[in-house]
Every structure is written in structure tokens, then in C-alpha cells.
Design an enzyme around this catalytic site. Structure first.
Site, PDB file in Angstrom:
ATOM      1  N   PHE A 140       1.108  -1.128   0.056  1.00 17.07           N
ATOM      2  CA  PHE A 140       0.058   0.258  -0.242  1.00 17.07           C
ATOM      3  C   PHE A 140       0.714   1.172   0.259  1.00 17.07           C
ATOM      4  O   PHE A 140       1.853   1.062   0.800  1.00 17.07           O
ATOM      5  CB  PHE A 140      -0.717  -0.265   1.372  1.00 17.07           C
ATOM      6  N   ASP A 225       8.894   3.038   1.500  1.00 13.66           N
ATOM      7  CA  ASP A 225       8.341   3.150   2.014  1.00 13.66           C
ATOM      8  C   ASP A 225       7.842   3.259   3.482  1.00 13.66           C
ATOM      9  O   ASP A 225       7.176   2.797   4.183  1.00 13.66           O
ATOM     10  CB  ASP A 225       6.899   2.767   1.432  1.00 13.66           C
ATOM     11  N   LYS A 254       2.216  10.119   8.390  1.00 13.76           N
ATOM     12  CA  LYS A 254       1.752   9.657   9.686  1.00 13.76           C
ATOM     13  C   LYS A 254       2.065  10.034  10.946  1.00 13.76           C
ATOM     14  O   LYS A 254       1.616  11.386  10.860  1.00 13.76           O
ATOM     15  CB  LYS A 254       1.348   8.278   9.601  1.00 13.76           C
TER      16      LYS A 254
HETATM   17  C1  LIG Z   1      -1.609   5.284   5.239  1.00 12.70           C
HETATM   18  C2  LIG Z   1       0.028   4.980   4.313  1.00 12.70           C
HETATM   19  C3  LIG Z   1       0.126   5.688   3.024  1.00 12.70           C
HETATM   20  C4  LIG Z   1      -0.332   6.224   2.357  1.00 12.70           C
HETATM   21  O1  LIG Z   1      -0.168   7.649   3.074  1.00 12.70           O
HETATM   22  P1  LIG Z   1      -1.844   9.158   3.116  1.00 12.70           P
HETATM   23  O2  LIG Z   1      -1.383   9.433   3.892  1.00 12.70           O
HETATM   24  O3  LIG Z   1      -3.195   8.486   3.477  1.00 12.70           O
HETATM   25  O4  LIG Z   1      -1.383   9.371   1.543  1.00 12.70           O
HETATM   26  C5  LIG Z   1       1.121   4.925   1.757  1.00 12.70           C
HETATM   27  N1  LIG Z   1       2.207   4.107   2.208  1.00 12.70           N
HETATM   28  C6  LIG Z   1       1.569   3.447   3.255  1.00 12.70           C
HETATM   29  C7  LIG Z   1       2.598   2.246   4.249  1.00 12.70           C
HETATM   30  C8  LIG Z   1       0.788   3.444   4.207  1.00 12.70           C
HETATM   31  O5  LIG Z   1       0.876   3.060   5.377  1.00 12.70           O
END
Ligand SMILES: *Cc1c(COP(=O)(O)O)cnc(C)c1O
Length: 405
Positions: A140, A225, A254
Site C-alpha cells: 500500500f 515507504d 503518518k
Molecule cells: C497510510 C499509508 C500511505 C498513504 O498515506 P496517506 O497519508 O493516506 O496518503 C502510504 N504508504 C503506507 C505504507 C501507508 O501505510
């Protein structure tokens, strides 16, 4: 004065685009790891706003930074720079592999910048053929069209017309599947150093090291990420630090703002230079208000004692969840790392993670899911041990209700 509107869950259905299905409970205030709803019911927060509220609710350091900056200057745009942005950038650079920072407002935007940079770097340095992005199934990376296509759940990217191209997906923890795809045409491999939304799946060290070696062999960038894993969540400031593998680009969001929207992309000077003036940007990115709160969050989390506490609290969760499972036999596994943990439901409870979440809510406990079969926990990194115990007791009641239903 505006009219006083009575806010209920029904109003959501009346006025909001129906892309979410929020719980019936509407929280109105929070303090530490406790939250209260409109009717003053109290909840213990094991969800942390999806791994965002790394210091719980209304942490005094964050409130102070927000108030102070709120009375100085809120927004300038990138026509000017500002003090909080440069201070936070300096701290990110001083405490990580990175030499340069780009600020965004979310994880998806930080990743969008990372993927665009990888493509531009490859074009500048290696030519037009090097455009392939390798990502992983179940990964994700956000909901912009580029990031959601790089993500490994086609259900999220289907149905919006032609997708950004030359993106392929390997299997996480399967080095051979990466070997089968990677070539001199690969510009970047993107991975979470622990898959979050995809099911709380930790990589083996062997796998991460192997991916790094393949990237080096084929002149591809390794992008981590760390939107969910970063800023102390797994017990290190960033997860890569515990893996012994350094990425070329890292994204963070986050927990970076502790609840205030901010994201960042970190990289080296040699790579960063390919995002020349005018190639990318954001109106709000590096906003002084966000960066002031981010700096306070970063200062607070980047502390040896706090990070050691994350590992100690992980042990408490594991013990408590194991004890619950010894009694009720609902989980096949407790997995994850630090304070990003997943309780995997057994065969008998397949597809019922959301029902467990709802049952917990009825007992005054906020948890998360990761897919249909995993109950996820991403609490504040400084949740008091008593709140962990009290929350687990509520969770046990919820599990008992599920089992006896
Ligand atoms: C939550 C998340 C995102 C997306 O972040 P947003 O602030 O919702 O755009 C991207 N990568 C990972 C691994 C995430 O957990």
C-alpha cells in the site's frame, strides 16, 4: 454566527461522499490514549488514528508547538521558505541517511514525489528505456492514481481508466520473484520495510538485503515507504535502521506530524538534484504550522528511552494477546514489530476482523483491521502500561463475546 447544526452519524450519509463507512461513535476529545465521544463514553485508543497519533492525543509538546506557531505565521507557500521547515529538515537529515528533504502533506504525496523522482533520475542518468517500477503484491502506497497503481491491490486502482504504465508486482519475501522481473530497465524497487495495510508482514533480513543487492546490480533505486513504519513505530527511528539496509529514497508521513498532516521524502544529494526547479511542488508542502508540530513530534519521539519503551510495550501486547488466545483460540498468530501488531484470525473466524473491531468498540476499545482477517494495533508509542492492560481486558471481553456469539 453560523447556525448550530446537530451532528449525528446520519448526517454523514446525508452530506458526505460515500467512500468511507465510519463507526456510529463520534469522538469529540482525546487525552493521551483515552478518547471520549459525544455522549461522554470513554474509549481506550489502540488505533492511534491509523498509526498517526504517535504521542497519543493532545500531547503537551505538540499543543505548545501548535499554539506558538499558530500565533506567529501559518502559511507562506514555497515562494518563501520558513524556519520550522528548515529546522525539521535539518533534524531529518542529521538523524537519517538522507541529505535532502522534500515536504508534502501526506504519505501518498510523499510517495508520488518519490516515484516521480525515481523516474526522472532514471531518465536523466540512464535514458528513456529505464522506466520500470517493481513493487509488491498487497503493498500500500497511497490513493493518488500513480501511488495506488504502484500499490499491490488492483481492486483499489481498477475502474479509473488507463493506469500509469510499466509497473509490475513481485511477491513480498520472495527474492526469486524480484529476480524474475528486475533488469537494466528497472528504475526503482518500492517496498514497505514491513507491510502494514497488506497484513502486518515483516520481511526477512535476507530478503531486504537481497533486494538491495539486486537494485545495486541493476542500477535501480531502492525506495522504502516508511509512511507507516517510520518515526519510532517499530522501535527504531526508522525501520531501515534495524534492518541493516539503507534505501536511496525514504518516505515518511503518518506519525511524522503526530496528528497534523505532513509527509516528507528523504534522499541523497546526488539523487535529489534531479528534481530541479519547477519539476515538482506543492502549495502546502513545508507549511510552517505543519513543520512546527512535526518538529515537536520528531524531537519527542527521537529519544532513546521512548524508543526502548516501544519494544517493552510490544512485549506487553504480545503477552496479553497470547494469554487471551490461550483461553479463546481465535488467533493463529500474533505478528508485527514494535507497536504495529497484527492478530491473525483462525480459519473459523475468516473475514470477521471488522466484527472484532466492532465488538471491541462496544467494550470501549478502538482497534484497527488490516484486511478482512487481521486485527491491527497501532497505539500511541507512549501509551501508559496501565492503558495497555485495561485495553487488553476490554479486548478480552470483546473476544469472549465473539466466541460465544
Ligand atoms: C497510510 C499509508 C500511505 C498513504 O498515506 P496517506 O497519508 O493516506 O496518503 C502510504 N504508504 C503506507 C505504507 C501507508 O501505510
Amino acid at each position: 454566527m453560523s447556525d448550530k447544526i446537530s451532528v449525528t452519524r446520519d448526517l454523514f450519509d446525508e452530506v458526505m461522499v460515500p467512500n468511507y463507512s465510519p463507526s456510529a461513535v463520534i469522538p469529540v476529545r482525546g487525552q493521551g490514549s483515552r478518547v471520549w465521544d459525544q455522549h461522554d463514553n470513554e474509549y481506550i485508543d489502540f488505533a492511534g488514528g491509523i498509526a498517526v497519533n504517535c504521542l497519543g492525543h493532545c500531547h503537551p509538546n505538540l499543543v505548545k508547538a501548535l499554539k506558538e506557531q499558530g500565533e506567529k505565521i501559518w502559511h507562506l507557500s514555497n515562494v518563501m521558505t520558513n524556519e520550522p521547515a528548515l529546522r525539521l529538515a535539518k533534524k531529518l537529515v542529521d538523524n537519517t541517511f538522507a541529505e535532502k528533504v522534500y515536504f508534502a502533506n501526506s504519505g501518498g504525496e510523499a510517495n508520488e514525489a518519490a516515484f516521480k523522482l525515481a523516474r526522472r533520475w532514471a531518465l536523466d542518468v540512464h535514458g528513456e528505456e529505464k522506466t520500470q517500477i517493481i513493487s509488491f503484491k498487497q503493498a500500500f502506497h497511497g490513493r493518488t492514481f500513480f501511488t495506488v497503481t504502484v500499490g499491490g491491490q488492483p481492486a483499489y486502482s481498477d475502474g479509473f481508466g488507463p493506469k500509469p504504465g510499466d509497473i509490475v508486482h513481485a511477491e513480498y519475501n520472495n527474492l526469486d520473484s524480484v529476480k524474475a522481473l528486475i533488469s537494466e530497465k528497472t528504475c526503482a524497487v518500492i517496498m514497505e520495510p514491513l507491510q502494514g495495510e497488506g497484513g502486518i508482514i515483516a520481511p526477512t533480513t535476507e530478503f531486504v538485503k537481497g533486494v538491495r543487492e539486486l537494485c545495486d546490480q541493476f542500477n535501480a533505486l531502492l525506495v522504502f515507504d516508511e509512511v507507516q513504519t517510520g518515526v519510532g513505530r517499530l522501535g527504531a527511528l526508522y525501520a531501515y535502521m534495524d534492518l541493516g539496509v539503507t534505501p536511496d529514497i525514504l518516505t515518511t508521513a503518518k506519525a511524522l506530524g503526530g496528528g497534523f498532516p505532513i509527509g516528507a521524502m528523504l534522499t541523497t544529494t546526488a539523487i535529489a538534484k534531479h528534481l530541479k526547479i519547477g519539476t515538482h511542488g506543492s502549495t502546502y508542502g513545508g507549511n510552517p504550522l505543519a513543520c512546527a508540530v512535526g518538529e515537536a513530534a520528531f524531537d519527542t519521539v527521537n529519544d532513546e528511552k521512548l524508543l526502548a519503551g516501544v519494544k517493552a510495550k510490544e512485549a506487553l501486547y504480545r503477552e496479553g494477546l497470547t494469554a487471551i488466545n490461550d483461553k479463546y483460540k481465535v488467533f493463529s498468530e500474533i505478528r508485527g514489530k514494535g507497536l504495529l501488531l497484527g492478530a491473525v484470525l483462525t480459519e473459523q473466524y475468516q473475514g470477521q476482523a471488522k466484527a472484532f473491531l466492532n465488538a471491541a468498540m462496544d467494550e470501549g476499545l478502538m482497534v484497527l483491521v488490516a484486511g478482512a482477517n487481521i486485527v491491527r494495533f497501532a497505539p500511541s508509542l507512549i501509551i501508559p502500561d496501565e492503558d495497555i492492560q485495561a485495553g487488553l481486558a476490554r479486548f478480552e471481553k470483546a473476544v469472549a463475546k465473539m466466541v460465544n456469539a
